[in-house]
Design a protein around this motif. Structure first.
Motif, PDB file in Angstrom:
ATOM      1  N   PHE A 278       0.821  -1.202   0.000  1.00 28.43           N
ATOM      2  CA  PHE A 278       0.000   0.000   0.000  1.00 28.43           C
ATOM      3  C   PHE A 278       0.861   1.261   0.000  1.00 28.43           C
ATOM      4  O   PHE A 278       0.471   2.275  -0.587  1.00 28.43           O
ATOM      5  CB  PHE A 278      -0.968  -0.031   1.183  1.00 28.43           C
ATOM      6  N   VAL A 279       2.018   1.203   0.649  1.00 25.85           N
ATOM      7  CA  VAL A 279       2.953   2.325   0.552  1.00 25.85           C
ATOM      8  C   VAL A 279       3.396   2.491  -0.902  1.00 25.85           C
ATOM      9  O   VAL A 279       3.431   3.615  -1.440  1.00 25.85           O
ATOM     10  CB  VAL A 279       4.164   2.110   1.473  1.00 25.85           C
ATOM     11  N   PHE A 280       3.709   1.380  -1.547  1.00 19.86           N
ATOM     12  CA  PHE A 280       4.153   1.397  -2.945  1.00 19.86           C
ATOM     13  C   PHE A 280       3.066   1.940  -3.876  1.00 19.86           C
ATOM     14  O   PHE A 280       3.291   2.879  -4.637  1.00 19.86           O
ATOM     15  CB  PHE A 280       4.553  -0.019  -3.369  1.00 19.86           C
ATOM     16  N   ASP A 333      -3.185   9.379  -1.422  1.00 18.44           N
ATOM     17  CA  ASP A 333      -2.556   9.540  -0.117  1.00 18.44           C
ATOM     18  C   ASP A 333      -3.230   8.659   0.933  1.00 18.44           C
ATOM     19  O   ASP A 333      -2.582   8.204   1.877  1.00 18.44           O
ATOM     20  CB  ASP A 333      -2.604  11.012   0.299  1.00 18.44           C
ATOM     21  N   SER A 334      -4.522   8.417   0.767  1.00 14.79           N
ATOM     22  CA  SER A 334      -5.227   7.550   1.720  1.00 14.79           C
ATOM     23  C   SER A 334      -4.778   6.102   1.609  1.00 14.79           C
ATOM     24  O   SER A 334      -4.885   5.333   2.567  1.00 14.79           O
ATOM     25  CB  SER A 334      -6.740   7.645   1.502  1.00 14.79           C
ATOM     26  N   ILE A 335      -4.289   5.709   0.445  1.00 19.13           N
ATOM     27  CA  ILE A 335      -3.766   4.347   0.271  1.00 19.13           C
ATOM     28  C   ILE A 335      -2.456   4.195   1.039  1.00 19.13           C
ATOM     29  O   ILE A 335      -2.211   3.177   1.695  1.00 19.13           O
ATOM     30  CB  ILE A 335      -3.554   4.043  -1.223  1.00 19.13           C
ATOM     31  N   ARG A 336      -1.629   5.233   0.974  1.00 14.33           N
ATOM     32  CA  ARG A 336      -0.305   5.174   1.569  1.00 14.33           C
ATOM     33  C   ARG A 336      -0.287   5.436   3.065  1.00 14.33           C
ATOM     34  O   ARG A 336       0.381   4.736   3.827  1.00 14.33           O
ATOM     35  CB  ARG A 336       0.567   6.212   0.845  1.00 14.33           C
ATOM     36  N   GLU A 337      -1.041   6.442   3.535  1.00 13.42           N
ATOM     37  CA  GLU A 337      -0.834   6.967   4.888  1.00 13.42           C
ATOM     38  C   GLU A 337      -1.116   5.980   6.017  1.00 13.42           C
ATOM     39  O   GLU A 337      -0.267   5.793   6.904  1.00 13.42           O
ATOM     40  CB  GLU A 337      -1.638   8.252   5.091  1.00 13.42           C
ATOM     41  N   GLY A 398      11.051   8.198  -4.274  1.00 10.33           N
ATOM     42  CA  GLY A 398      10.814   7.576  -2.977  1.00 10.33           C
ATOM     43  C   GLY A 398      10.326   6.144  -3.120  1.00 10.33           C
ATOM     44  O   GLY A 398      10.771   5.245  -2.396  1.00 10.33           O
ATOM     45  N   VAL A 399       9.432   5.920  -4.073  1.00  8.18           N
ATOM     46  CA  VAL A 399       8.919   4.565  -4.327  1.00  8.18           C
ATOM     47  C   VAL A 399      10.045   3.652  -4.804  1.00  8.18           C
ATOM     48  O   VAL A 399      10.164   2.502  -4.365  1.00  8.18           O
ATOM     49  CB  VAL A 399       7.782   4.618  -5.369  1.00  8.18           C
TER      50      VAL A 399
END
Length: 418
Positions: A278-280, A333-337, A398-399
């Motif tokens: 999810f961060v990716f 952003d909601s996927i990552r945070e 970053g990814v």
């Protein structure tokens, strides 16, 4: 309702109260600049005073939170915040505002960091992403409410009513924590900050986060700038419309609204399918959405979208595409945070969860401070579009760093390991 649920709901409300105060003051900054006659360096200090105080407070608050009872220190932070909002009503000079704003930064860091640490600590391991996502949704609800209400309250009732409301909201958060949150007994004798800073997982996620801070800071701040400034400066010039400020605020609210709606769901998915994926995906999607911002006028023209709207008058064919892209930024952003925050909580729980979130905060600061300076230079020298290109590039780099480290440590299945 279980005791754990009561505690979490009280802590969710503290996040609402903290964000509501911060965004209300942010919304009223232009008003304070006019009222106090601030100019030049002092205007910069209106922002930097808060940011500097927050940065200075992180390490001592992290230590105190892990060494002693987090609940007690959280109550101190909330009490200080309520007092600060009362003090704002007595501010009569620019430097007085800077001073009180600095104290607000200390109070906000204390309440925000320890409230989040307690949320991460109380959350069940199998539901940590979902719980943090719910907590973040309360924060975004406050962002939306504060952004939309601050100007209306000031225009109709003045500063005293605004700060009276902030004191009430913060006071209610204080009472909720006092009544429902139990004393925290998970103290850590040593200062975990430096041990966690070299923790392999935290080091890996910070390699992403340090670069992603540049992306988010640039894109989040320059979307409303892109919407509001005149075409001569590379923007869409919404501020020239009848209710242009409202049109610009909608571009901000659309991202926050979608982020607020999505985070509990995406956090639950990260609990089920793993945090790293999810961060990716979130970082990658944010970079792609950032790239689309400069092309919203072309998208609007290609789709023959309207340029005139009820209430606003003449805006641009880019208005609807920009709202849609802003919403996509919120979803990305909601996927990552929640996944990213849950990783910090996973590593810090039992060893120093306040220190873990403190590291998360500090890693963000350099990019958040430098990025606006670079963005301003790009806007004036090569064009506003390049602000978004740089933001997208920072998200992509970053990814790449994140996936590269995971692949080095775990092979081709690196993203599936966390």
């Amino acid at each position: 309702m279980t005791e754990r649920q009561k505690q979490l709901r009280a802590l969710f409300f503290t996040r609402f109260a903290g964000a509501f105060g911060l965004v209300t003051l942010l919304t009223l900054l232009p008003t304070y600049i006019e009222v106090l006659g601030a100019e030049g360096f002092v205007v910069g200090m209106f922002v930097t005073g808060l940011t500097f105080a927050q940065a200075v407070a992180v390490i001592p608050v992290s230590y105190l939170g892990d060494r002693y009872d987090k609940r007690t220190i959280l109550l101190v932070g909330l009490g200080l915040a309520a007092a600060v909002y009362g003090a704002f009503t007595f501010v009569e000079t620019s430097w007085g505002f800077v001073l009180v704003r600095g104290v607000q930064g200390i109070a906000a860091t204390t309440a925000g960091l320890l409230g989040l640490a307690l949320v991460g600590q109380l959350a069940r391991d199998s539901k940590r992403g979902n719980t943090i996502g719910k907590s973040n949704s309360w924060r975004f609800a406050a962002d939306i409410g504060g952004t939309l209400s601050a100007g209306v309250l000031y225009d109709n009732f003045g500063f005293s009513t605004v700060f009276g409301l902030l004191m009430v909201v913060t006071g209610l958060a204080f009472l909720a924590v006092l009544a429902w949150v139990e004393p925290d007994e998970t103290t850590v004798e040593e200062f975990a900050f430096f041990d966690l800073a070299v923790n392999r997982r935290i080091a890996t996620i910070t390699s992403f986060r340090a670069q992603y801070a540049v992306a988010v800071t640039l894109v989040r701040n320059w979307v409303p700038i892109f919407a509001g400034v005149a075409a001569a400066q590379g923007g869409l010039g919404f501020n020239a419309a009848v209710n242009g400020a409202t049109a610009v605020s909608l571009t901000i609210v659309s991202a926050r609204f979608m982020n607020m709606l999505s985070q509990p769901f995406t956090g639950r998915l990260s609990d089920r399918f793993g945090r790293a994926r999810f961060v990716f995906v979130g970082g990658l999607a944010y970079g792609i959405a950032a790239l689309l911002v400069p092309f919203t006028p072309a998208i609007g023209s290609a789709l023959a979208l309207p340029a005139t709207f009820p209430y606003f008058g003449e805006l641009s064919a880019a208005f609807l595409p920009l709202l849609a892209v802003s919403a996509l930024l919120g979803i990305a952003d909601s996927i990552r945070e929640p996944a990213s925050m849950a990783l910090f909580a996973d590593e810090g729980t039992g060893e120093g969860v306040a220190a873990s979130f403190g590291i998360r905060d500090i890693v963000w600061r350099p990019g958040a401070v430098v990025a606006p300076l670079v963005g301003g230079w790009l806007m004036s020298s090569v064009g506003i579009d390049w602000v978004f290109f740089l933001g997208a590039g920072a998200a992509f780099s970053g990814v790449i760093a994140f996936v590269g480290i995971l692949s080095y440590d775990h092979g081709r299945e690196g993203l599936a390991k966390w």
